[in-house]
Motif scaffolding. Structure first.
Motif, PDB file in Angstrom:
ATOM      1  N   LEU A  16       5.240  -5.370   0.384  1.00  0.00           N
ATOM      2  CA  LEU A  16       4.459  -4.733  -0.693  1.00  0.00           C
ATOM      3  C   LEU A  16       2.995  -4.606  -0.289  1.00  0.00           C
ATOM      4  O   LEU A  16       2.412  -5.577   0.230  1.00  0.00           O
ATOM      5  CB  LEU A  16       4.551  -5.558  -1.989  1.00  0.00           C
ATOM      6  CG  LEU A  16       5.895  -5.533  -2.698  1.00  0.00           C
ATOM      7  CD1 LEU A  16       5.875  -6.504  -3.884  1.00  0.00           C
ATOM      8  CD2 LEU A  16       6.236  -4.126  -3.193  1.00  0.00           C
ATOM      9  N   PRO A  17       2.375  -3.458  -0.484  1.00  0.00           N
ATOM     10  CA  PRO A  17       0.949  -3.366  -0.192  1.00  0.00           C
ATOM     11  C   PRO A  17       0.134  -4.183  -1.191  1.00  0.00           C
ATOM     12  O   PRO A  17       0.610  -4.497  -2.279  1.00  0.00           O
ATOM     13  CB  PRO A  17       0.647  -1.874  -0.331  1.00  0.00           C
ATOM     14  CG  PRO A  17       1.743  -1.326  -1.144  1.00  0.00           C
ATOM     15  CD  PRO A  17       2.927  -2.233  -1.035  1.00  0.00           C
ATOM     16  N   VAL A  18      -1.044  -4.532  -0.781  1.00  0.00           N
ATOM     17  CA  VAL A  18      -1.875  -5.407  -1.609  1.00  0.00           C
ATOM     18  C   VAL A  18      -3.002  -4.593  -2.218  1.00  0.00           C
ATOM     19  O   VAL A  18      -3.593  -3.752  -1.528  1.00  0.00           O
ATOM     20  CB  VAL A  18      -2.489  -6.511  -0.706  1.00  0.00           C
ATOM     21  CG1 VAL A  18      -3.158  -7.600  -1.521  1.00  0.00           C
ATOM     22  CG2 VAL A  18      -1.437  -7.083   0.218  1.00  0.00           C
ATOM     23  N   PRO A  19      -3.332  -4.812  -3.505  1.00  0.00           N
ATOM     24  CA  PRO A  19      -4.471  -4.093  -4.078  1.00  0.00           C
ATOM     25  C   PRO A  19      -5.714  -4.353  -3.233  1.00  0.00           C
ATOM     26  O   PRO A  19      -5.885  -5.441  -2.692  1.00  0.00           O
ATOM     27  CB  PRO A  19      -4.617  -4.703  -5.467  1.00  0.00           C
ATOM     28  CG  PRO A  19      -3.298  -5.316  -5.766  1.00  0.00           C
ATOM     29  CD  PRO A  19      -2.686  -5.715  -4.453  1.00  0.00           C
ATOM     30  N   GLY A  20      -6.557  -3.358  -3.142  1.00  0.00           N
ATOM     31  CA  GLY A  20      -7.719  -3.486  -2.273  1.00  0.00           C
ATOM     32  C   GLY A  20      -7.579  -2.517  -1.108  1.00  0.00           C
ATOM     33  O   GLY A  20      -8.503  -2.316  -0.331  1.00  0.00           O
ATOM     34  N   PRO A  32      -2.987   3.469  -9.293  1.00  0.00           N
ATOM     35  CA  PRO A  32      -2.391   2.181  -8.924  1.00  0.00           C
ATOM     36  C   PRO A  32      -1.613   2.305  -7.615  1.00  0.00           C
ATOM     37  O   PRO A  32      -1.206   3.406  -7.230  1.00  0.00           O
ATOM     38  CB  PRO A  32      -1.405   1.902 -10.067  1.00  0.00           C
ATOM     39  CG  PRO A  32      -1.631   2.935 -11.106  1.00  0.00           C
ATOM     40  CD  PRO A  32      -2.372   4.067 -10.491  1.00  0.00           C
ATOM     41  N   LEU A  33      -1.373   1.174  -6.959  1.00  0.00           N
ATOM     42  CA  LEU A  33      -0.414   1.141  -5.858  1.00  0.00           C
ATOM     43  C   LEU A  33       0.960   1.290  -6.500  1.00  0.00           C
ATOM     44  O   LEU A  33       1.274   0.600  -7.476  1.00  0.00           O
ATOM     45  CB  LEU A  33      -0.494  -0.197  -5.132  1.00  0.00           C
ATOM     46  CG  LEU A  33      -1.734  -0.406  -4.268  1.00  0.00           C
ATOM     47  CD1 LEU A  33      -1.884  -1.863  -3.883  1.00  0.00           C
ATOM     48  CD2 LEU A  33      -1.643   0.464  -3.022  1.00  0.00           C
ATOM     49  N   VAL A  34       1.771   2.191  -5.976  1.00  0.00           N
ATOM     50  CA  VAL A  34       3.046   2.508  -6.633  1.00  0.00           C
ATOM     51  C   VAL A  34       4.226   2.080  -5.759  1.00  0.00           C
ATOM     52  O   VAL A  34       4.315   2.451  -4.591  1.00  0.00           O
ATOM     53  CB  VAL A  34       3.137   4.021  -6.937  1.00  0.00           C
ATOM     54  CG1 VAL A  34       4.509   4.379  -7.490  1.00  0.00           C
ATOM     55  CG2 VAL A  34       2.048   4.435  -7.924  1.00  0.00           C
ATOM     56  N   THR A  35       5.118   1.297  -6.360  1.00  0.00           N
ATOM     57  CA  THR A  35       6.379   0.943  -5.709  1.00  0.00           C
ATOM     58  C   THR A  35       7.495   1.664  -6.481  1.00  0.00           C
ATOM     59  O   THR A  35       7.638   1.454  -7.685  1.00  0.00           O
ATOM     60  CB  THR A  35       6.646  -0.580  -5.791  1.00  0.00           C
ATOM     61  OG1 THR A  35       5.518  -1.273  -5.274  1.00  0.00           O
ATOM     62  CG2 THR A  35       7.897  -0.961  -5.016  1.00  0.00           C
ATOM     63  N   LYS A 185      -3.322  -1.809 -11.691  1.00  0.00           N
ATOM     64  CA  LYS A 185      -3.622  -1.645 -10.255  1.00  0.00           C
ATOM     65  C   LYS A 185      -2.346  -1.595  -9.416  1.00  0.00           C
ATOM     66  O   LYS A 185      -2.363  -1.144  -8.279  1.00  0.00           O
ATOM     67  CB  LYS A 185      -4.511  -2.797  -9.757  1.00  0.00           C
ATOM     68  CG  LYS A 185      -5.839  -2.911 -10.526  1.00  0.00           C
ATOM     69  CD  LYS A 185      -6.794  -1.763 -10.197  1.00  0.00           C
ATOM     70  CE  LYS A 185      -8.124  -1.855 -10.912  1.00  0.00           C
ATOM     71  NZ  LYS A 185      -8.158  -1.177 -12.204  1.00  0.00           N
ATOM     72  N   THR A 186      -1.251  -2.110  -9.976  1.00  0.00           N
ATOM     73  CA  THR A 186       0.028  -2.046  -9.253  1.00  0.00           C
ATOM     74  C   THR A 186       1.111  -1.625 -10.244  1.00  0.00           C
ATOM     75  O   THR A 186       1.233  -2.192 -11.333  1.00  0.00           O
ATOM     76  CB  THR A 186       0.398  -3.426  -8.659  1.00  0.00           C
ATOM     77  OG1 THR A 186       0.249  -4.426  -9.669  1.00  0.00           O
ATOM     78  CG2 THR A 186      -0.476  -3.782  -7.474  1.00  0.00           C
ATOM     79  N   LEU A 187       1.879  -0.615  -9.859  1.00  0.00           N
ATOM     80  CA  LEU A 187       2.886  -0.049 -10.771  1.00  0.00           C
ATOM     81  C   LEU A 187       4.236  -0.016 -10.064  1.00  0.00           C
ATOM     82  O   LEU A 187       4.359   0.476  -8.946  1.00  0.00           O
ATOM     83  CB  LEU A 187       2.477   1.381 -11.152  1.00  0.00           C
ATOM     84  CG  LEU A 187       3.471   2.165 -12.013  1.00  0.00           C
ATOM     85  CD1 LEU A 187       3.531   1.587 -13.429  1.00  0.00           C
ATOM     86  CD2 LEU A 187       3.067   3.648 -12.090  1.00  0.00           C
ATOM     87  N   ASP A 213       3.547   4.421  -2.671  1.00  0.00           N
ATOM     88  CA  ASP A 213       3.149   3.648  -1.490  1.00  0.00           C
ATOM     89  C   ASP A 213       4.368   3.042  -0.813  1.00  0.00           C
ATOM     90  O   ASP A 213       4.484   3.055   0.403  1.00  0.00           O
ATOM     91  CB  ASP A 213       2.171   2.540  -1.912  1.00  0.00           C
ATOM     92  CG  ASP A 213       0.911   3.157  -2.476  1.00  0.00           C
ATOM     93  OD1 ASP A 213       0.048   3.534  -1.689  1.00  0.00           O
ATOM     94  OD2 ASP A 213       0.841   3.335  -3.716  1.00  0.00           O
ATOM     95  N   THR A 214       5.258   2.487  -1.635  1.00  0.00           N
ATOM     96  CA  THR A 214       6.414   1.790  -1.076  1.00  0.00           C
ATOM     97  C   THR A 214       7.673   2.211  -1.823  1.00  0.00           C
ATOM     98  O   THR A 214       7.674   2.310  -3.046  1.00  0.00           O
ATOM     99  CB  THR A 214       6.230   0.257  -1.224  1.00  0.00           C
ATOM    100  OG1 THR A 214       4.906  -0.071  -0.818  1.00  0.00           O
ATOM    101  CG2 THR A 214       7.213  -0.513  -0.372  1.00  0.00           C
ATOM    102  N   LEU A 215       8.716   2.431  -1.036  1.00  0.00           N
ATOM    103  CA  LEU A 215      10.017   2.798  -1.608  1.00  0.00           C
ATOM    104  C   LEU A 215      10.960   1.652  -1.261  1.00  0.00           C
ATOM    105  O   LEU A 215      11.082   1.298  -0.082  1.00  0.00           O
ATOM    106  CB  LEU A 215      10.445   4.087  -0.908  1.00  0.00           C
ATOM    107  CG  LEU A 215      11.641   4.852  -1.394  1.00  0.00           C
ATOM    108  CD1 LEU A 215      11.434   5.296  -2.827  1.00  0.00           C
ATOM    109  CD2 LEU A 215      11.850   6.081  -0.506  1.00  0.00           C
ATOM    110  N   ILE A 216      11.572   1.036  -2.256  1.00  0.00           N
ATOM    111  CA  ILE A 216      12.491  -0.081  -1.981  1.00  0.00           C
ATOM    112  C   ILE A 216      13.829   0.253  -2.636  1.00  0.00           C
ATOM    113  O   ILE A 216      13.948   0.259  -3.864  1.00  0.00           O
ATOM    114  CB  ILE A 216      11.925  -1.423  -2.511  1.00  0.00           C
ATOM    115  CG1 ILE A 216      10.538  -1.685  -1.903  1.00  0.00           C
ATOM    116  CG2 ILE A 216      12.898  -2.571  -2.195  1.00  0.00           C
ATOM    117  CD1 ILE A 216       9.918  -3.029  -2.249  1.00  0.00           C
TER     118      ILE A 216
END
Ligand code: NAP
Length: 261
Positions: A16-20, A32-35, A185-187, A213-216
């Motif tokens: 998972l990417p980290v906020p910042g 937000p960072l999106v997963t 910030k993270t969704l 940002d990330t696909l899981i």
């Protein structure tokens, strides 16, 4: 629980990417960072005939999903999922003594405010067992739906208006900007089919910036068949080539594939 010596928490921290993250924090892309995450069958279905909810994830990958929820500020589903599955979007599968106190905020994409005021998300909030749900509706809400808005607000929902596309869907970049403004910030985006398709298509359109940002994706060793619900509608073949593989991990009987767009 550990999978092959690595705990689920270690696995999630590695993917998972980290906020910042400087690119996302860049003023042009404030969001937000999106997963984007979901479970599918071997034949690419996320639900059964007529949208019947299927528990595709095994115990290990389900637990991973619940840990993943604790690592995001908010979890988003579409109104199709909210009406069909009546989800709770909490982390109840994590043993109580290990469960982090952080509860993610439920966010429902619901342009016409069709959410039921007695859904589990609102009931959990009323009973102090969940965060206040945010319901995203059309910023230009049809005046006929004013009653729906006050019913949902009286049941505890926060209703937020965001612009719709000409096809009637909430505009995803505007949605992300609004959530960011309200502190998300993270969704984590969990589905269902239309929402997954919209995020994938929007991410492809948005290049060189991105939306996801990330696909899981959890792939379960099962077949659903032709009448099951697939995803990716509206996604053209040209839009599907840029997935960057990050990791593949076996979790119990499932395979979890992590990629970046
Ligand atoms: N396997 C899994 O991991 C998983 C996870 C979640 C759900 N599911 C399954 O997915 C199925 C539900 O999928 P679904 O496609 O019917 O519903 P959905 O994707 O949950 O919700 C779609 C609805 O959300 C609203 N919406 C507003 N803005 C949108 C946007 N930008 N993009 C997409 N939708 C937007 C639209 O309704 P309005 O126009 O009325 O607002 C749209 O019809 C269920 O069968 C559920 O069990 C599976």
């Amino acid at each position: 629980m550990s999978t092959g010596g690595e705990s689920v928490k270690e696995f999630l921290s590695s993917v998972l990417p980290v906020p910042g993250n400087s690119r996302v924090e860049d003023e042009r892309f404030q969001r937000p960072l999106v997963t984007l995450t979901f479970a599918q069958s071997l034949d690419g279905k996320i639900a059964g005939k007529g949208g019947k909810q299927l528990i595709l994830s095994g115990r290990e990958s389900m637990l991973m999903t619940h840990w993943m929820r604790t690592k995001h500020d908010a979890i988003l589903v579409g109104i199709g999922t909210a009406l069909n599955d009546d989800p709770q979007l909490n982390s109840r599968h994590i043993p109580e003594h290990e469960r982090p106190s952080h509860l993610p905020r439920p966010v429902i994409l619901d342009a016409s405010l069709r959410l039921r005021s007695d859904c589990k998300l609102l009931r959990n909030y009323q009973e102090g067992k969940g965060r206040r749900p945010w319901v995203i509706c059309d910023a230009n809400l049809n005046p006929d739906y004013a009653g729906r808005k006050s019913t949902l607000e009286n049941a505890g929902a926060r209703v937020i208006g965001v612009k719709r596309t000409s096809l009637g869907f909430i505009v995803i970049p505007d949605l992300l900007k609004a959530l960011y403004t309200y502190g998300v910030k993270t969704l984590m985006v969990e589905g269902g089919a239309a929402v997954i398709g919209s995020f994938l298509a929007e991410s492809a359109r948005a290049k060189p910036s991105t939306i996801i940002d990330t696909l899981i994706i959890t792939i379960a060793p099962t077949l659903v068949g032709d009448e099951g619900v697939g995803y990716g509608k509206g996604l053209s073949t040209e839009q599907t080539h840029s997935l960057k593989h990050i990791r593949t991990k076996i979790m119990g009987q499932d395979v979890v594939i992590v990629g970046a767009l």
